[in-house]
Design a protein around this motif. Structure first.
Motif, PDB file in Angstrom:
ATOM      1  N   UNK A 141       0.768  -1.414   0.532  1.00  0.00           N
ATOM      2  CA  UNK A 141       0.102  -0.358   0.019  1.00  0.00           C
ATOM      3  C   UNK A 141       1.014   1.101   0.241  1.00  0.00           C
ATOM      4  N   UNK A 142       1.968   1.401   1.120  1.00  0.00           N
ATOM      5  CA  UNK A 142       2.543   2.852   0.869  1.00  0.00           C
ATOM      6  C   UNK A 142       3.359   2.856  -0.460  1.00  0.00           C
ATOM      7  N   UNK A 143       3.626   2.070  -1.760  1.00  0.00           N
ATOM      8  CA  UNK A 143       4.430   2.846  -2.741  1.00  0.00           C
ATOM      9  C   UNK A 143       3.372   2.647  -3.356  1.00  0.00           C
ATOM     10  N   UNK A 144       2.086   2.254  -3.485  1.00  0.00           N
ATOM     11  CA  UNK A 144       1.441   2.105  -4.303  1.00  0.00           C
ATOM     12  C   UNK A 144       0.042   3.648  -4.520  1.00  0.00           C
ATOM     13  N   UNK A 145       0.199   3.841  -3.162  1.00  0.00           N
ATOM     14  CA  UNK A 145      -0.376   5.410  -2.911  1.00  0.00           C
ATOM     15  C   UNK A 145       1.022   6.524  -3.432  1.00  0.00           C
ATOM     16  N   UNK A 146       1.857   6.176  -2.677  1.00  0.00           N
ATOM     17  CA  UNK A 146       3.079   7.514  -3.089  1.00  0.00           C
ATOM     18  C   UNK A 146       2.727   7.326  -5.326  1.00  0.00           C
ATOM     19  N   UNK A 147       2.835   5.758  -6.005  1.00  0.00           N
ATOM     20  CA  UNK A 147       2.760   6.167  -7.283  1.00  0.00           C
ATOM     21  C   UNK A 147       1.192   6.647  -7.698  1.00  0.00           C
ATOM     22  N   UNK A 148       0.254   6.311  -7.084  1.00  0.00           N
ATOM     23  CA  UNK A 148      -0.864   6.991  -7.341  1.00  0.00           C
ATOM     24  C   UNK A 148      -0.943   8.566  -6.788  1.00  0.00           C
ATOM     25  N   UNK A 149      -0.195   9.091  -5.594  1.00  0.00           N
ATOM     26  CA  UNK A 149      -0.329  10.809  -5.759  1.00  0.00           C
ATOM     27  C   UNK A 149       0.862  11.014  -6.738  1.00  0.00           C
ATOM     28  N   UNK A 150       1.679  10.695  -6.826  1.00  0.00           N
ATOM     29  CA  UNK A 150       3.206  11.893  -7.085  1.00  0.00           C
ATOM     30  C   UNK A 150       2.200  11.893  -9.128  1.00  0.00           C
ATOM     31  N   UNK A 151       1.699  10.359  -9.632  1.00  0.00           N
ATOM     32  CA  UNK A 151       1.230  10.508 -11.011  1.00  0.00           C
ATOM     33  C   UNK A 151      -0.079  11.406 -10.970  1.00  0.00           C
ATOM     34  N   UNK A 152      -0.580  11.337 -10.678  1.00  0.00           N
ATOM     35  CA  UNK A 152      -1.711  12.242 -10.539  1.00  0.00           C
ATOM     36  C   UNK A 152      -0.988  13.821 -10.128  1.00  0.00           C
ATOM     37  N   UNK A 153      -0.226  13.991  -9.261  1.00  0.00           N
ATOM     38  CA  UNK A 153       0.237  15.462  -9.168  1.00  0.00           C
ATOM     39  C   UNK A 153       1.085  16.080 -10.409  1.00  0.00           C
ATOM     40  N   UNK A 154       1.984  14.827 -10.926  1.00  0.00           N
ATOM     41  CA  UNK A 154       2.262  14.935 -12.576  1.00  0.00           C
ATOM     42  C   UNK A 154       1.764  15.849 -13.262  1.00  0.00           C
ATOM     43  N   UNK A 155       0.144  14.967 -13.477  1.00  0.00           N
ATOM     44  CA  UNK A 155      -0.132  14.902 -14.405  1.00  0.00           C
ATOM     45  C   UNK A 155      -1.209  16.054 -14.178  1.00  0.00           C
ATOM     46  N   UNK A 156      -1.467  16.398 -13.228  1.00  0.00           N
ATOM     47  CA  UNK A 156      -2.062  17.901 -13.187  1.00  0.00           C
ATOM     48  C   UNK A 156      -0.657  18.961 -13.585  1.00  0.00           C
ATOM     49  N   UNK A 157       0.543  18.713 -13.404  1.00  0.00           N
ATOM     50  CA  UNK A 157       1.419  19.393 -13.745  1.00  0.00           C
ATOM     51  C   UNK A 157       1.942  19.642 -15.441  1.00  0.00           C
ATOM     52  N   UNK A 158       1.199  18.835 -15.829  1.00  0.00           N
ATOM     53  CA  UNK A 158       1.395  18.677 -17.410  1.00  0.00           C
ATOM     54  C   UNK A 158       0.321  19.175 -17.749  1.00  0.00           C
ATOM     55  N   UNK A 159      -1.036  18.882 -17.277  1.00  0.00           N
ATOM     56  CA  UNK A 159      -1.843  19.318 -17.872  1.00  0.00           C
ATOM     57  C   UNK A 159      -2.252  20.742 -17.931  1.00  0.00           C
ATOM     58  N   UNK A 160      -1.356  21.938 -16.690  1.00  0.00           N
ATOM     59  CA  UNK A 160      -1.533  22.983 -16.295  1.00  0.00           C
ATOM     60  C   UNK A 160      -0.567  23.757 -18.102  1.00  0.00           C
ATOM     61  N   UNK A 161       0.935  22.779 -17.751  1.00  0.00           N
ATOM     62  CA  UNK A 161       1.992  23.558 -18.666  1.00  0.00           C
ATOM     63  C   UNK A 161       1.807  23.432 -19.795  1.00  0.00           C
ATOM     64  N   UNK A 162       0.798  22.084 -20.073  1.00  0.00           N
ATOM     65  CA  UNK A 162       0.933  21.485 -21.488  1.00  0.00           C
ATOM     66  C   UNK A 162       1.965  20.777 -22.281  1.00  0.00           C
TER      67      UNK A 162
END
Length: 89
Positions: A22-43
């Motif tokens: 769980x700690x590894x999977x939750x970390x990957x999920x949270x970092x993935x969502x944050x990076x995706x948000x940054x990618x969407x904002x900066x295109x």
């Protein structure tokens, strides 16, 4: 060994695996969502931009959580080994 006892051992093993991962999977999920948000904002749509931060974050959490995960797994193994003599009868 009765089927009920085998099911209990298997159930506990599966729950332990999920708890340890769980700690590894939750970390990957949270970092993935944050990076995706940054990618969407900066295109910026770069493939390595999602992979490298996830890899580093999961590696860091793995190093931090490793002692806890090992304690959980070893305690389950010891529990199984202590119950073996009772299973032979």
């Amino acid at each position: 060994m009765s089927p009920g006892l085998a099911i209990d051992f298997l159930n506990h093993a599966i729950m332990l695996c999920l708890l340890a991962a769980a700690p590894l999977l939750v970390t990957a999920l949270v970092v993935g969502v944050l990076v995706s948000i940054i990618q969407a904002v900066t295109q910026i749509q770069e493939q390595t931009l999602t992979f490298i931060p996830k890899l580093l974050a999961v590696a860091l959490v793995f190093v931090i959580a490793m002692p806890w995960m090992m304690r959980q797994l070893v305690s389950y193994f010891v529990e199984i080994m202590h119950s073996l003599p009772g299973l032979a009868a």
